[in-house]
Motif scaffolding. Structure first.
Motif, PDB file in Angstrom:
ATOM      1  N   ILE A   1      34.114  28.604  27.140  1.00 45.77           N
ATOM      2  CA  ILE A   1      35.552  28.755  26.920  1.00 45.77           C
ATOM      3  C   ILE A   1      35.892  30.182  27.337  1.00 45.77           C
ATOM      4  O   ILE A   1      35.312  31.142  26.836  1.00 45.77           O
ATOM      5  CB  ILE A   1      35.931  28.506  25.454  1.00 45.77           C
ATOM      6  N   ILE A   2      36.813  30.325  28.280  1.00 44.73           N
ATOM      7  CA  ILE A   2      37.178  31.618  28.849  1.00 44.73           C
ATOM      8  C   ILE A   2      38.578  32.013  28.386  1.00 44.73           C
ATOM      9  O   ILE A   2      39.467  31.168  28.294  1.00 44.73           O
ATOM     10  CB  ILE A   2      37.158  31.554  30.402  1.00 44.73           C
ATOM     11  N   GLN A   3      38.755  33.295  28.128  1.00 42.06           N
ATOM     12  CA  GLN A   3      40.078  33.861  27.870  1.00 42.06           C
ATOM     13  C   GLN A   3      40.252  35.017  28.846  1.00 42.06           C
ATOM     14  O   GLN A   3      39.585  36.043  28.736  1.00 42.06           O
ATOM     15  CB  GLN A   3      40.191  34.351  26.426  1.00 42.06           C
ATOM     16  N   ARG A   4      41.135  34.830  29.816  1.00 39.24           N
ATOM     17  CA  ARG A   4      41.328  35.802  30.892  1.00 39.24           C
ATOM     18  C   ARG A   4      42.228  36.945  30.408  1.00 39.24           C
ATOM     19  O   ARG A   4      43.432  36.752  30.253  1.00 39.24           O
ATOM     20  CB  ARG A   4      41.924  35.116  32.105  1.00 39.24           C
ATOM     21  N   ALA A   5      41.652  38.113  30.219  1.00 40.05           N
ATOM     22  CA  ALA A   5      42.401  39.270  29.718  1.00 40.05           C
ATOM     23  C   ALA A   5      43.021  40.074  30.866  1.00 40.05           C
ATOM     24  O   ALA A   5      44.219  40.311  30.885  1.00 40.05           O
ATOM     25  CB  ALA A   5      41.494  40.155  28.863  1.00 40.05           C
ATOM     26  N   VAL A   6      42.186  40.482  31.837  1.00 39.08           N
ATOM     27  CA  VAL A   6      42.636  41.340  32.930  1.00 39.08           C
ATOM     28  C   VAL A   6      42.139  40.749  34.244  1.00 39.08           C
ATOM     29  O   VAL A   6      40.984  40.346  34.352  1.00 39.08           O
ATOM     30  CB  VAL A   6      42.073  42.778  32.768  1.00 39.08           C
ATOM     31  N   GLY A   7      43.001  40.723  35.253  1.00 43.20           N
ATOM     32  CA  GLY A   7      42.601  40.236  36.570  1.00 43.20           C
ATOM     33  C   GLY A   7      43.612  39.265  37.132  1.00 43.20           C
ATOM     34  O   GLY A   7      44.755  39.190  36.673  1.00 43.20           O
ATOM     35  N   LYS A   8      43.186  38.493  38.117  1.00 44.65           N
ATOM     36  CA  LYS A   8      44.033  37.490  38.737  1.00 44.65           C
ATOM     37  C   LYS A   8      44.255  36.343  37.752  1.00 44.65           C
ATOM     38  O   LYS A   8      43.315  35.891  37.098  1.00 44.65           O
ATOM     39  CB  LYS A   8      43.350  36.997  40.022  1.00 44.65           C
ATOM     40  N   ASN A   9      45.504  35.883  37.635  1.00 44.99           N
ATOM     41  CA  ASN A   9      45.860  34.781  36.721  1.00 44.99           C
ATOM     42  C   ASN A   9      45.430  35.075  35.289  1.00 44.99           C
ATOM     43  O   ASN A   9      44.907  34.205  34.598  1.00 44.99           O
ATOM     44  CB  ASN A   9      45.255  33.458  37.197  1.00 44.99           C
ATOM     45  N   SER A  10      45.612  36.306  34.853  1.00 45.84           N
ATOM     46  CA  SER A  10      45.191  36.749  33.529  1.00 45.84           C
ATOM     47  C   SER A  10      46.385  37.267  32.731  1.00 45.84           C
ATOM     48  O   SER A  10      47.483  37.417  33.265  1.00 45.84           O
ATOM     49  CB  SER A  10      44.144  37.853  33.655  1.00 45.84           C
ATOM     50  N   SER A  11      46.148  37.575  31.475  1.00 50.15           N
ATOM     51  CA  SER A  11      47.208  38.114  30.627  1.00 50.15           C
ATOM     52  C   SER A  11      47.770  39.414  31.180  1.00 50.15           C
ATOM     53  O   SER A  11      48.959  39.685  31.073  1.00 50.15           O
ATOM     54  CB  SER A  11      46.695  38.338  29.208  1.00 50.15           C
ATOM     55  N   SER A  12      46.911  40.242  31.754  1.00 47.56           N
ATOM     56  CA  SER A  12      47.336  41.477  32.396  1.00 47.56           C
ATOM     57  C   SER A  12      46.837  41.449  33.843  1.00 47.56           C
ATOM     58  O   SER A  12      45.635  41.350  34.082  1.00 47.56           O
ATOM     59  CB  SER A  12      46.759  42.690  31.654  1.00 47.56           C
ATOM     60  N   ASP A  13      47.760  41.507  34.783  1.00 47.81           N
ATOM     61  CA  ASP A  13      47.414  41.373  36.198  1.00 47.81           C
ATOM     62  C   ASP A  13      46.692  42.615  36.725  1.00 47.81           C
ATOM     63  O   ASP A  13      47.048  43.737  36.410  1.00 47.81           O
ATOM     64  CB  ASP A  13      48.687  41.140  37.014  1.00 47.81           C
ATOM     65  N   SER A  14      45.636  42.385  37.503  1.00 45.53           N
ATOM     66  CA  SER A  14      44.946  43.457  38.210  1.00 45.53           C
ATOM     67  C   SER A  14      44.433  42.919  39.526  1.00 45.53           C
ATOM     68  O   SER A  14      43.980  41.778  39.596  1.00 45.53           O
ATOM     69  CB  SER A  14      43.767  43.994  37.385  1.00 45.53           C
TER      70      SER A  14
END
Length: 156
Positions: free
Chosen positions: A44-57
């Motif tokens: 189970i993944i929770q995308r925090a930072v990056g592409k398609n994440s809570s915070s874009d990077s």
């Protein structure tokens, strides 16, 4: 007192909202419980930072990962260079090796361990009955990181 000074100097910091200075965001506070869960095969993944994440990077990827019976067994895989911080672990380990079918090195996992995988190093997270791994995964890129992305990436 410190909280009052912080609010007086910069304004109140609200989770998952950018803190702005002169029209540009300089910091984002993310709380894990507010990040959407994506149930994938084996984790189970929770995308925090990056592409398609809570915070874009466009430069890095940071995500929480949970490995347990809830998401089923993970397939051995390889991907981009990765650093993994073990937040919590119970009766769990990582196996690694030179190929998908030869993961002969087994490393027991424990809280506060840091794992560093070289690019394309084969590995798999596993656990015993009632066991789990809770981790923070960090990559220095945003494209072709996860196994699903590598398999679906256009071939040149």
């Amino acid at each position: 007192m410190a909280q009052v000074l912080l609010e007086a100097c910069r304004g109140v910091i609200y989770p998952n909202k950018p803190v702005r200075r002169k029209g540009r965001a300089v910091m984002r506070v993310l709380l894990r419980e507010e990040i959407e869960q994506d149930k994938l095969p084996g984790r189970i993944i929770q995308r925090a930072v990056g592409k398609n994440s809570s915070s874009d990077s466009k430069k890095m990827t940071v995500s929480f990962a949970h490995y347990s019976a809830e998401s089923g067994p993970m397939e051995p895989h390889q991907h981009a260079e990765e650093t993994v911080y073990i937040i919590e672990a119970k009766d769990s380990w990582v196996r690694k090796g030179p190929s998908k079918d030869c993961l002969s090195e087994k490393v027991m996992l424990r809280k506060d361990a840091v794992l560093h995988f070289d690019e394309l190093e084969w590995h798999v997270f596993e656990y015993g009955s009632g066991g789990f791994v809770d981790a923070l995964c960090i990559y220095g890129q945003v494209d072709n990181i996860r196994p699903e992305e590598i398999l679906n990436a256009p071939k040149n």
